[in-house]
Motif scaffolding. Structure first.
Motif, PDB file in Angstrom:
ATOM      1  N   ALA A   1     -12.242 -80.467 -83.053  1.00 39.05           N
ATOM      2  CA  ALA A   1     -12.307 -80.260 -81.602  1.00 39.05           C
ATOM      3  C   ALA A   1     -11.745 -78.894 -81.228  1.00 39.05           C
ATOM      4  CB  ALA A   1     -11.537 -81.359 -80.878  1.00 39.05           C
ATOM      5  N   ASP A   2     -10.661 -78.480 -81.918  1.00 43.30           N
ATOM      6  CA  ASP A   2     -10.063 -77.179 -81.620  1.00 43.30           C
ATOM      7  C   ASP A   2     -11.028 -76.051 -81.969  1.00 43.30           C
ATOM      8  OD1 ASP A   2      -7.662 -75.637 -80.823  1.00 43.30           O
ATOM      9  OD2 ASP A   2      -7.722 -74.936 -82.890  1.00 43.30           O
ATOM     10  N   ARG A   3     -11.721 -76.185 -83.114  1.00 50.16           N
ATOM     11  CA  ARG A   3     -12.701 -75.174 -83.495  1.00 50.16           C
ATOM     12  C   ARG A   3     -13.837 -75.095 -82.482  1.00 50.16           C
ATOM     13  NH1 ARG A   3     -17.566 -75.242 -85.668  1.00 50.16           N
ATOM     14  NH2 ARG A   3     -18.276 -73.475 -86.950  1.00 50.16           N
ATOM     15  N   LEU A   4     -14.372 -76.261 -82.079  1.00 50.15           N
ATOM     16  CA  LEU A   4     -15.478 -76.279 -81.115  1.00 50.15           C
ATOM     17  C   LEU A   4     -15.024 -75.735 -79.774  1.00 50.15           C
ATOM     18  CD1 LEU A   4     -18.350 -77.052 -80.330  1.00 50.15           C
ATOM     19  CD2 LEU A   4     -17.540 -79.385 -79.871  1.00 50.15           C
ATOM     20  N   ARG A   5     -13.806 -76.109 -79.359  1.00 49.04           N
ATOM     21  CA  ARG A   5     -13.313 -75.634 -78.067  1.00 49.04           C
ATOM     22  C   ARG A   5     -13.203 -74.114 -78.039  1.00 49.04           C
ATOM     23  NH1 ARG A   5      -9.414 -78.975 -77.542  1.00 49.04           N
ATOM     24  NH2 ARG A   5      -7.876 -77.689 -78.634  1.00 49.04           N
ATOM     25  N   LYS A   6     -12.701 -73.523 -79.128  1.00 44.71           N
ATOM     26  CA  LYS A   6     -12.599 -72.058 -79.184  1.00 44.71           C
ATOM     27  C   LYS A   6     -13.976 -71.414 -79.138  1.00 44.71           C
ATOM     28  CE  LYS A   6      -8.182 -71.895 -81.646  1.00 44.71           C
ATOM     29  NZ  LYS A   6      -7.485 -71.581 -82.916  1.00 44.71           N
ATOM     30  N   LEU A   7     -14.929 -72.018 -79.837  1.00 48.45           N
ATOM     31  CA  LEU A   7     -16.299 -71.506 -79.833  1.00 48.45           C
ATOM     32  C   LEU A   7     -16.894 -71.539 -78.432  1.00 48.45           C
ATOM     33  CD1 LEU A   7     -18.819 -70.578 -81.460  1.00 48.45           C
ATOM     34  CD2 LEU A   7     -19.370 -72.992 -81.769  1.00 48.45           C
ATOM     35  N   LEU A   8     -16.680 -72.643 -77.736  1.00 45.39           N
ATOM     36  CA  LEU A   8     -17.237 -72.788 -76.392  1.00 45.39           C
ATOM     37  C   LEU A   8     -16.535 -71.872 -75.388  1.00 45.39           C
ATOM     38  CD1 LEU A   8     -17.673 -76.686 -76.230  1.00 45.39           C
ATOM     39  CD2 LEU A   8     -19.367 -74.953 -76.835  1.00 45.39           C
TER      40      LEU A   8
ATOM     41  N   VAL B   1     -22.503 -91.165 -76.710  1.00 42.10           N
ATOM     42  CA  VAL B   1     -21.128 -90.879 -76.310  1.00 42.10           C
ATOM     43  C   VAL B   1     -21.180 -90.154 -74.967  1.00 42.10           C
ATOM     44  CG1 VAL B   1     -19.018 -89.650 -76.888  1.00 42.10           C
ATOM     45  CG2 VAL B   1     -20.346 -90.719 -78.699  1.00 42.10           C
ATOM     46  N   VAL B   2     -20.353 -90.623 -74.000  1.00 42.14           N
ATOM     47  CA  VAL B   2     -20.364 -90.065 -72.646  1.00 42.14           C
ATOM     48  C   VAL B   2     -18.942 -89.684 -72.249  1.00 42.14           C
ATOM     49  CG1 VAL B   2     -21.025 -90.411 -70.239  1.00 42.14           C
ATOM     50  CG2 VAL B   2     -22.292 -91.588 -72.062  1.00 42.14           C
ATOM     51  N   SER B   3     -18.770 -88.460 -71.767  1.00 45.02           N
ATOM     52  CA  SER B   3     -17.465 -87.986 -71.312  1.00 45.02           C
ATOM     53  C   SER B   3     -17.593 -87.399 -69.911  1.00 45.02           C
ATOM     54  CB  SER B   3     -16.915 -86.928 -72.269  1.00 45.02           C
ATOM     55  OG  SER B   3     -15.672 -86.421 -71.812  1.00 45.02           O
ATOM     56  N   ALA B   4     -16.530 -87.507 -69.140  1.00 43.95           N
ATOM     57  CA  ALA B   4     -16.514 -86.929 -67.789  1.00 43.95           C
ATOM     58  C   ALA B   4     -16.208 -85.435 -67.859  1.00 43.95           C
ATOM     59  CB  ALA B   4     -15.476 -87.632 -66.919  1.00 43.95           C
ATOM     60  N   ILE B   5     -16.856 -84.669 -66.987  1.00 45.68           N
ATOM     61  CA  ILE B   5     -16.550 -83.251 -66.801  1.00 45.68           C
ATOM     62  C   ILE B   5     -15.763 -83.136 -65.505  1.00 45.68           C
ATOM     63  CG2 ILE B   5     -17.500 -80.948 -66.440  1.00 45.68           C
ATOM     64  CD1 ILE B   5     -20.003 -81.856 -67.965  1.00 45.68           C
ATOM     65  N   SER B   6     -14.481 -82.808 -65.611  1.00 49.73           N
ATOM     66  CA  SER B   6     -13.654 -82.743 -64.409  1.00 49.73           C
ATOM     67  C   SER B   6     -12.950 -81.402 -64.322  1.00 49.73           C
ATOM     68  CB  SER B   6     -12.619 -83.874 -64.393  1.00 49.73           C
ATOM     69  OG  SER B   6     -11.760 -83.770 -65.509  1.00 49.73           O
ATOM     70  N   ALA B   7     -12.853 -80.899 -63.096  1.00 54.60           N
ATOM     71  CA  ALA B   7     -12.164 -79.638 -62.835  1.00 54.60           C
ATOM     72  C   ALA B   7     -11.275 -79.829 -61.622  1.00 54.60           C
ATOM     73  CB  ALA B   7     -13.164 -78.508 -62.591  1.00 54.60           C
ATOM     74  N   ASN B   8     -10.011 -79.435 -61.750  1.00 54.03           N
ATOM     75  CA  ASN B   8      -9.042 -79.597 -60.662  1.00 54.03           C
ATOM     76  C   ASN B   8      -8.942 -81.045 -60.202  1.00 54.03           C
ATOM     77  OD1 ASN B   8      -8.553 -76.767 -60.618  1.00 54.03           O
ATOM     78  ND2 ASN B   8     -10.359 -76.463 -59.316  1.00 54.03           N
ATOM     79  N   GLY B   9      -9.065 -81.972 -61.155  1.00 53.34           N
ATOM     80  CA  GLY B   9      -8.936 -83.387 -60.818  1.00 53.34           C
ATOM     81  C   GLY B   9     -10.142 -83.985 -60.133  1.00 53.34           C
ATOM     82  N   ILE B  10     -11.238 -83.231 -60.023  1.00 55.45           N
ATOM     83  CA  ILE B  10     -12.446 -83.713 -59.352  1.00 55.45           C
ATOM     84  C   ILE B  10     -13.546 -83.934 -60.387  1.00 55.45           C
ATOM     85  CG2 ILE B  10     -14.186 -83.224 -57.588  1.00 55.45           C
ATOM     86  CD1 ILE B  10     -11.408 -83.660 -56.474  1.00 55.45           C
ATOM     87  N   ASP B  11     -14.248 -85.057 -60.251  1.00 57.94           N
ATOM     88  CA  ASP B  11     -15.333 -85.396 -61.167  1.00 57.94           C
ATOM     89  C   ASP B  11     -16.573 -84.564 -60.820  1.00 57.94           C
ATOM     90  OD1 ASP B  11     -17.041 -86.574 -62.924  1.00 57.94           O
ATOM     91  OD2 ASP B  11     -17.143 -88.510 -61.916  1.00 57.94           O
TER      92      ASP B  11
ATOM     93  N   SER C   1     -13.962 -80.489 -71.449  1.00 60.52           N
ATOM     94  CA  SER C   1     -12.942 -79.700 -70.732  1.00 60.52           C
ATOM     95  C   SER C   1     -13.365 -78.243 -70.620  1.00 60.52           C
ATOM     96  CB  SER C   1     -11.595 -79.814 -71.442  1.00 60.52           C
ATOM     97  OG  SER C   1     -11.641 -79.188 -72.718  1.00 60.52           O
ATOM     98  N   VAL C   2     -14.143 -77.745 -71.598  1.00 66.33           N
ATOM     99  CA  VAL C   2     -14.641 -76.370 -71.515  1.00 66.33           C
ATOM    100  C   VAL C   2     -15.809 -76.303 -70.533  1.00 66.33           C
ATOM    101  CG1 VAL C   2     -15.547 -74.420 -72.811  1.00 66.33           C
ATOM    102  CG2 VAL C   2     -13.917 -75.973 -73.887  1.00 66.33           C
ATOM    103  N   CYS C   3     -16.642 -77.343 -70.519  1.00 64.38           N
ATOM    104  CA  CYS C   3     -17.715 -77.389 -69.512  1.00 64.38           C
ATOM    105  C   CYS C   3     -17.124 -77.313 -68.107  1.00 64.38           C
ATOM    106  CB  CYS C   3     -18.537 -78.662 -69.663  1.00 64.38           C
ATOM    107  SG  CYS C   3     -19.505 -78.746 -71.187  1.00 64.38           S
ATOM    108  N   ALA C   4     -15.927 -77.887 -67.952  1.00 64.07           N
ATOM    109  CA  ALA C   4     -15.270 -77.843 -66.640  1.00 64.07           C
ATOM    110  C   ALA C   4     -14.920 -76.415 -66.241  1.00 64.07           C
ATOM    111  CB  ALA C   4     -14.016 -78.709 -66.655  1.00 64.07           C
ATOM    112  N   LEU C   5     -14.698 -75.532 -67.242  1.00 67.96           N
ATOM    113  CA  LEU C   5     -14.429 -74.127 -66.919  1.00 67.96           C
ATOM    114  C   LEU C   5     -15.628 -73.489 -66.232  1.00 67.96           C
ATOM    115  CD1 LEU C   5     -12.656 -72.874 -70.178  1.00 67.96           C
ATOM    116  CD2 LEU C   5     -11.595 -73.516 -68.005  1.00 67.96           C
ATOM    117  N   VAL C   6     -16.836 -73.853 -66.716  1.00 68.75           N
ATOM    118  CA  VAL C   6     -18.050 -73.331 -66.089  1.00 68.75           C
ATOM    119  C   VAL C   6     -18.148 -73.812 -64.649  1.00 68.75           C
ATOM    120  CG1 VAL C   6     -20.572 -73.300 -66.187  1.00 68.75           C
ATOM    121  CG2 VAL C   6     -19.238 -73.182 -68.295  1.00 68.75           C
ATOM    122  N   VAL C   7     -17.838 -75.111 -64.445  1.00 66.08           N
ATOM    123  CA  VAL C   7     -17.870 -75.678 -63.098  1.00 66.08           C
ATOM    124  C   VAL C   7     -16.893 -74.931 -62.195  1.00 66.08           C
ATOM    125  CG1 VAL C   7     -17.375 -77.717 -61.719  1.00 66.08           C
ATOM    126  CG2 VAL C   7     -18.604 -77.947 -63.882  1.00 66.08           C
ATOM    127  N   ALA C   8     -15.654 -74.747 -62.699  1.00 69.60           N
ATOM    128  CA  ALA C   8     -14.640 -74.066 -61.893  1.00 69.60           C
ATOM    129  C   ALA C   8     -15.076 -72.652 -61.540  1.00 69.60           C
ATOM    130  CB  ALA C   8     -13.310 -74.045 -62.651  1.00 69.60           C
TER     131      ALA C   8
END
Length: 531
Positions: A129-136, A215-225, A251-258
Motif C-alpha cells: 500500500a505504501d508503494r502504491l500510495r507513493k506512486l499515486l 472491493v469497494v472503498s470510500a473516497i473522502s476529503a475533509n471528512g466528506i464523502d 486516500s490519494v484519490c481524495a487528494l484529487v477531489v480536494a
C-alpha cells in the motif's frame, strides 16, 4: 479450538465468562484493522501496534465493540511496555474483554501457522500500500486526475477499476475491457450502470458476487464523502489485504477531489451568483447574458426551459461512512453529470435549497426531462429523492424569471397533487395554476367546505363518495361509463348519484354547480386530500 492458543493469559478488563463467543481468531499486525475485522473475532496484537494507532484508544475499542469483536489479546513487547493510557478503564466501561499475554500465540497450536501467515500478509499489505500510495501521489503531483489514478490502480492491482460519485454514478474506469464488462453485468451495479451503494453488493468492503470478488472503498476529503473506488478481478481471488491497499489508494484519490474542490469553489460561486441574478431579472441585456454564459460553457442563445429540482424532506442516515456533502450540491452534481452528454450547453447550478437547470427546449423536452430524472434516480443506490417542476419554453433571457416562477409553481402544485417525487410540467397544471394564485388559503378551504359539505370529511365514506363524484364530472355525468370505470352496477351508481344530489344539490342539471364542484375537488387535491 482456541484453548491453549494464548500463553499465560491474564484478564485486565471485561468479563470473559459473559463475553461474545469466539468464532474466529485473527492477528492485528497493522494499526488499521478495519479490513480484517469480523464479528465474533478474537484479535491478537501487541503494544507496539497499539501505540501506532491514529485514533484515540477509546474510539478504537468502541469500533471493535460495535463490530461485535469478542475480545482483544495484547502482548507486552518488553519488560517496561504497558497498555495505552485509559485503555483498561474504557474497556471496562464497554464490558469489552482485554487479555494480556506473554506472547502472540503458542507456536505449537494448530492455528499458529495460519496466524503467522496472516501476520505476514498484513505486514506485506502495508508495504504494498505504501508503494502504491507513493506512486499515486507522484501522479497527482504531476497533474494527474482520476483517469490516470484509475489506470495506475488497475495496472498495479491487476483488475478493473471504477471511480464513482457517492451515489454510484461512474466518473471513470480503467482496466481489462472483458473484466469491466463482467463487472457491469454483475450484481454490484444496477440496471442503469450505477454502483449499488445502498446494498451489500455495492456497500463498502469486500464482497463475493457469485464467486467473483469486488472491493469497494470510500473516497473522502475533509471528512466528506466524495465517491467510491471499486476493484474487480477475475484473475485472482481478492482478499482483505486488497481492501486495505485499496483504502490507501482511495486516500490519494481524495487528494484529487480536494484539489478540484479548491479550483472549482470560486467558479461555482460565480456561477450561482450569475444564475441568481438571471432568475431575479438582473442579468442584463440578452447579448451580455449570452456572452457571459458562454464563459461557463452554457448556451442560452436558444429556446430553453427552466427546470427546478428540490430535495424531498429526508432524515440523513448515520452509516459508518464519511459525512456527505450537502444534499442540494450532490443532486446538482448528479444532474450536471446526467445532462452533460444529452445537452452539453445546459446550465446546472445548485442554489441554497434547490437545483436550477436551463436546458434546450423542443418537441422532446418533456421526454428528455423524464430521462434525466430516471437517470439520476436510478434503481436504488442511496439516492435521495426530489420533486421536479418544468416551465414552458422561453426564447429570450428576460423571460427566464417568469419561467422560473412557472417551474416553482409546477413543482409546488405537482407535489400537492401527486406526492413528493412528482415531475410536473407547468402546462399540465390546468386550472390548478389559477387556484395557486389565491394567496388566502383559508378562502379556498372555505369554498371547498361550503361546496362539498360533508364530503370534505376525512372518512372512508366521504372519500368514496368524492371519488364517485370526480368520475361523474370527468365523464360529463355519463352514468354507464362512470359505473364501468368504478366497477359498479348501473343501479348502484344511480343510487349513489341520487345520494350525491341530495347532499350537494342537483348538479346534473346545473353546469355552474358542476364547475364549483370540480374546483372544490381540485382545491382538496391541492391540499393533499385525495379521493
Amino acid at each position: 479450538m482456541t484453548s491453549g492458543l494464548l500463553l499465560s493469559p491474564r484478564v485486565v478488563a471485561g468479563d470473559v465468562e459473559v463475553a461474545r463467543d469466539v468464532s474466529t481468531v485473527a492477528v492485528m499486525a497493522v494499526p488499521d484493522i478495519g479490513p480484517w475485522l469480523r464479528p465474533g473475532q478474537l484479535l491478537i496484537t501487541s503494544t507496539s501496534v497499539l501505540n501506532r494507532l491514529v485514533e484515540p484508544i477509546d474510539a478504537f475499542l468502541a469500533r471493535l465493540h460495535r463490530g461485535s469483536a469478542s475480545g482483544l489479546a495484547v502482548r507486552l513487547d518488553d519488560g517496561v511496555a504497558k497498555l495505552p493510557d485509559g485503555m483498561i478503564d474504557e474497556a471496562t466501561q464497554l464490558g469489552f474483554p482485554v487479555v494480556v499475554v506473554d506472547d502472540l500465540f503458542s507456536l505449537e497450536h494448530a492455528l499458529a501457522g495460519d496466524l503467522a501467515e496472516l501476520w505476514d500478509r498484513q505486514v506485506d499489505a502495508v508495504f504494498t500500500a505504501d508503494r502504491l500510495r507513493k506512486l499515486l501521489v507522484d501522479l497527482v503531483m504531476a497533474g494527474g486526475g482520476h483517469d490516470e489514478l484509475a489506470a495506475s490502480i488497475a495496472r498495479e492491482m491487476s483488475g478493473a477499476v471504477l471511480i464513482t460519485t457517492p451515489d454510484g454514478c461512474r466518473i471513470c474506469h480503467s482496466g481489462n475491457e472483458s473484466e469491466l464488462r463482467r463487472l457491469v453485468g454483475s450484481r454490484a451495479l444496477d440496471s442503469t450502470g450505477r454502483l449499488r451503494t445502498d446494498s451489500i453488493d455495492g456497500g463498502l468492503g469486500l464482497h463475493n458476487l457469485d464467486g467473483e470478488f469486488v472491493v469497494v472503498s470510500a473516497i473522502s476529503a475533509n471528512g466528506i464523502d466524495h465517491g467510491r473506488l471499486v476493484l474487480h478481478s477475475t484473475e485472482r481471488t481478492l482478499s482483505s489485504e486488497d481492501l486495505y491497499i485499496l483504502e490507501q489508494a482511495a486516500s490519494v484519490c481524495a487528494l484529487v477531489v480536494a484539489k478540484e474542490l479548491v479550483v472549482s469553489s470560486v467558479e461555482e460561486k460565480h456561477r450561482a451568483n450569475f444564475i441568481r441574478d438571471l432568475l431575479r431579472g438582473r442579468g442584463g441585456e440578452h447579448e451580455h447574458v449570452v456572452a457571459h454564459a458562454r464563459t461557463f460553457g452554457w448556451d442560452l442563445d436558444r429556446p430553453v426551459v427552466v427546470v427546478v429540482i428540490e430535495p424531498d424532506p429526508v432524515v440523513e442516515d448515520t452509516l459508518s461512512v464519511p459525512a456527505r456533502m450537502p444534499l442540494v450540491e450532490r443532486q446538482a452534481r448528479a444532474f450536471a453529470g446526467a445532462v452533460a452528454d444529452r445537452d452539453p450547453g445546459a446550465a446546472v447550478v445548485g442554489l441554497a435549497t434547490e437545483t436550477v437547470m436551463l436546458m434546450e427546449s423542443g418537441t422532446d423536452a418533456k421526454n428528455r426531462v423524464h430521462e434525466l430524472v430516471e437517470s439520476v434516480r436510478g434503481g436504488g443506490g442511496g439516492r435521495s429523492q426530489f420533486g421536479v417542476g418544468v416551465s414552458r419554453p422561453v426564447t429570450t433571457v428576460d423571460g427566464i424569471p417568469a419561467m422560473y416562477n412557472q417551474a416553482k409553481t409546477a413543482l409546488k402544485i405537482g407535489r400537492q397533487l401527486s406526492g413528493a417525487q412528482a415531475v410536473t410540467h407547468f402546462d399540465e397544471l390546468g386550472v390548478c395554476r389559477l387556484l395557486s394564485l389565491v394567496e388566502d388559503e383559508s378562502e379556498l378551504e372555505s369554498f371547498a367546505q361550503e361546496t362539498l359539505r360533508e364530503l370534505t370529511e376525512d372518512t372512508a365514506e366521504a372519500r368514496d363518495m368524492r371519488r364517485t363524484l370526480e368520475v361523474l364530472l370527468a365523464t360529463n355525468i355519463n352514468i354507464a361509463e362512470t359505473a364501468r370505470q368504478l366497477h359498479f352496477h348501473y343501479n348502484t351508481l344511480r343510487y349513489r348519484l341520487a345520494k350525491l344530489e341530495k347532499i350537494l344539490g342537483s348538479f346534473t342539471e346545473n353546469p355552474a354547480l358542476r364547475l364549483d364542484l370540480s374546483l372544490a375537488l381540485k382545491i382538496m387535491a391541492m391540499r393533499g386530500v385525495h379521493s
